[in-house]
Design a protein around this motif. Structure first.
Motif, short mmCIF file in Angstrom:
data_model
loop_
_atom_site.label_atom_id
_atom_site.label_comp_id
_atom_site.label_asym_id
_atom_site.label_seq_id
_atom_site.Cartn_x
_atom_site.Cartn_y
_atom_site.Cartn_z
N ILE A 280 8.81 -2.50 -11.97
CA ILE A 280 7.57 -2.19 -12.65
C ILE A 280 7.13 -0.79 -12.24
N ILE A 281 6.77 0.03 -13.22
CA ILE A 281 6.33 1.39 -12.94
C ILE A 281 4.83 1.51 -13.17
N PHE A 282 4.10 1.97 -12.16
CA PHE A 282 2.68 2.25 -12.29
C PHE A 282 2.47 3.76 -12.33
N MET B 49 0.86 -1.18 0.00
CA MET B 49 0.00 0.00 0.00
C MET B 49 0.90 1.23 0.00
N THR B 50 0.72 2.12 -0.98
CA THR B 50 1.62 3.24 -1.20
C THR B 50 0.83 4.54 -1.25
N HIS C 41 6.47 -8.35 -2.51
CA HIS C 41 7.23 -7.37 -3.26
C HIS C 41 7.34 -6.08 -2.44
N THR C 42 8.01 -5.06 -3.00
CA THR C 42 8.02 -3.73 -2.40
C THR C 42 7.45 -2.73 -3.39
N ALA C 43 6.92 -1.64 -2.86
CA ALA C 43 6.36 -0.58 -3.70
C ALA C 43 6.70 0.76 -3.08
N CYS C 44 7.35 1.64 -3.85
CA CYS C 44 7.80 2.93 -3.35
C CYS C 44 7.24 4.05 -4.22
N VAL D 233 4.35 4.71 -8.88
CA VAL D 233 4.62 3.67 -7.89
C VAL D 233 5.62 2.70 -8.50
N VAL D 234 6.75 2.53 -7.83
CA VAL D 234 7.85 1.70 -8.32
C VAL D 234 7.86 0.39 -7.56
N VAL D 235 7.50 -0.70 -8.24
CA VAL D 235 7.44 -2.03 -7.63
C VAL D 235 8.70 -2.80 -8.00
N PHE D 236 9.29 -3.47 -7.01
CA PHE D 236 10.47 -4.29 -7.28
C PHE D 236 10.32 -5.66 -6.64
#
Length: 404
Positions: free
Chosen positions: A349-351, A259-260, A308-311, A318-321
């Motif tokens: 992954i970029i949202f 959640m970001t 995963h992580t989301a920043c 939102v940058v997911v790795f």
């Protein structure tokens, strides 16, 4: 940056349950695990990976000092250039140790924090953290307590899952279970405290997601509910609020999701392990003012993720790795087992959560098709075209953010 043979690219290993944050448009990634020959293998604690989000280039940085042991289910937090790692499971068992490393130093070195004041929380993993006013505010998790601690804890704050006699150091632990405690660590004074909260608190849980908006911390999921639940803690009054949302408009219940915060009043939820046992690929936005969920369309339907992580990146991206794309849960008559056939990931992954500014669009267009850039400006009014030309000249050596 590590030396490599020739100009071969440097890339981190695939991983899940790591920690990540973005600082100055650089993605930092530490820790986690992968499955090798059906066994969990923890990734090195003496290194951290950096990804330049403009170029997509990775760099490995070594960290010396009091290197943390292999940890699973730890919680990582970034404050003023320093990374803090708290609790988790080490090779001996559950721990409540804290380590820190100043990443602004030319030579990074881990420090084991042994001189903290106040009462350190009990050993745990699968907890989360809000960073607020240079404080680390931890919530929930699974771990162990002594009989004395359980007697002094409300039955609604700690749910005993099993009882066993286990010695950790010189302390005899007996009760294991989930909690919904709020513990605060002041990074300036190195002091632990536990505020008294009010209102309808979330039930004890772990593997949930958390996010901070202003002075409020949000918690979602991590429990077996049909729909994704959502709670808010006011970090000034320490008052909990539960959101009452129609089940017809709510996402599927889940855990191990992210959640970001993407604006002053919006949260972005992605992936996780659904209560149906599947690794999810859906994305949702929650408006904290209207108190409603909106399902979002996105181009990454082929990239389900869990652990995963989301920043939050530039322009509310939102940058997911990392994470796993096919975590499976097996049920038998005795226990719940995790299938060891996970596919761990290392892609970014970029949202895109908001429309890009003209400046960003021109920057991206120039990087992708520079030979067509001048032609594509023809539709703009002459004055605006001149302004864009000047900005492009200034950023002529800048590459656009990439998508995996």
């Amino acid at each position: 940056m590590d030396a490599t043979e020739g100009d071969a690219p440097v890339n981190p290993q695939e991983r899940s349950s790591h920690t990540a944050f973005i600082d100055n448009n650089t993605l930092y990634v530490w820790g986690g695990y992968q499955v090798v020959a059906r066994e969990d293998v923890m990734l090195p604690s003496d290194e951290i990976w950096l990804c330049d989000l403009d170029s997509g280039a990775w760099e490995r940085r070594e960290i010396t000092g009091d290197i943390p042991p292999n940890l699973e289910g730890f919680c990582g937090s970034h404050v003023n250039g320093t990374l803090y790692i708290f609790a988790g499971c080490d090779p001996v068992g559950y721990t409540n140790q804290m380590f820190s490393v100043d990443l602004t130093e030319p030579c990074c070195s881990w420090k084991k924090m042994t001189d903290t004041k106040g009462t350190t929380p009990s050993p745990r993993n699968k907890h989360s953290c809000w960073v607020h006013r240079d404080r680390l505010i931890y919530f929930g998790g699974y771990g162990c307590k002594t009989i004395g601690e359980v007697r002094n804890t409300s039955s609604s704050s700690f749910v005993v899952e099993e009882m066993s006699w286990t010695t950790i150091g010189d302390t005899l632990f007996r009760c294991w279970g989930w909690n919904n405690e709020v513990n605060v660590f002041d990074t300036h004074t190195a002091t632990w405290s536990m505020p008294e909260t009010r209102g309808p608190a979330p039930g004890p849980r772990g593997c949930h997601a958390s996010a901070l908006l202003g002075n409020k911390g949000y918690i979602s999921g991590g429990v077996e509910t049909a729909e994704l639940d959502l709670f808010c803690l006011d970090l000034e009054t320490w008052t909990w609020t539960q959101f009452d949302i129609s089940s017809s408009c709510s996402p599927l219940g889940r855990s191990m999701h992210t959640m970001t915060p993407i604006s002053d009043h919006a949260l972005f939820v992605y992936g996780g392990l659904g209560t149906d046992g599947n690794t999810l690929n859906d994305a949702w936005q929650f408006n904290t003012v209207k108190r409603e969920w909106t399902k979002m369309t996105h181009p990454h339907k082929d990239k389900p993720r869990v652990c995963h992580t989301a920043c939050l990146g530039n322009d509310d991206d939102v940058v997911v790795f990392g994470g796993s794309s096919n975590l499976c849960i097996l049920m038998d008559s005795v226990a719940v087992l995790r299938a060891p056939s996970q596919h761990h990931c290392r892609d970014v992954i970029i949202f895109q959560t908001q429309p890009y500014s003209l400046f960003r669009l021109c920057e991206d267009l120039m990087g992708k098709k520079p030979e067509l850039f001048g032609k594509r400006l023809n539709w703009l009014p002459s004055k605006l075209r001149s302004r864009v030309d000047k900005r492009v000249a200034f950023f002529s050596n800048t590459k656009p953010i990439f998508t995996a």
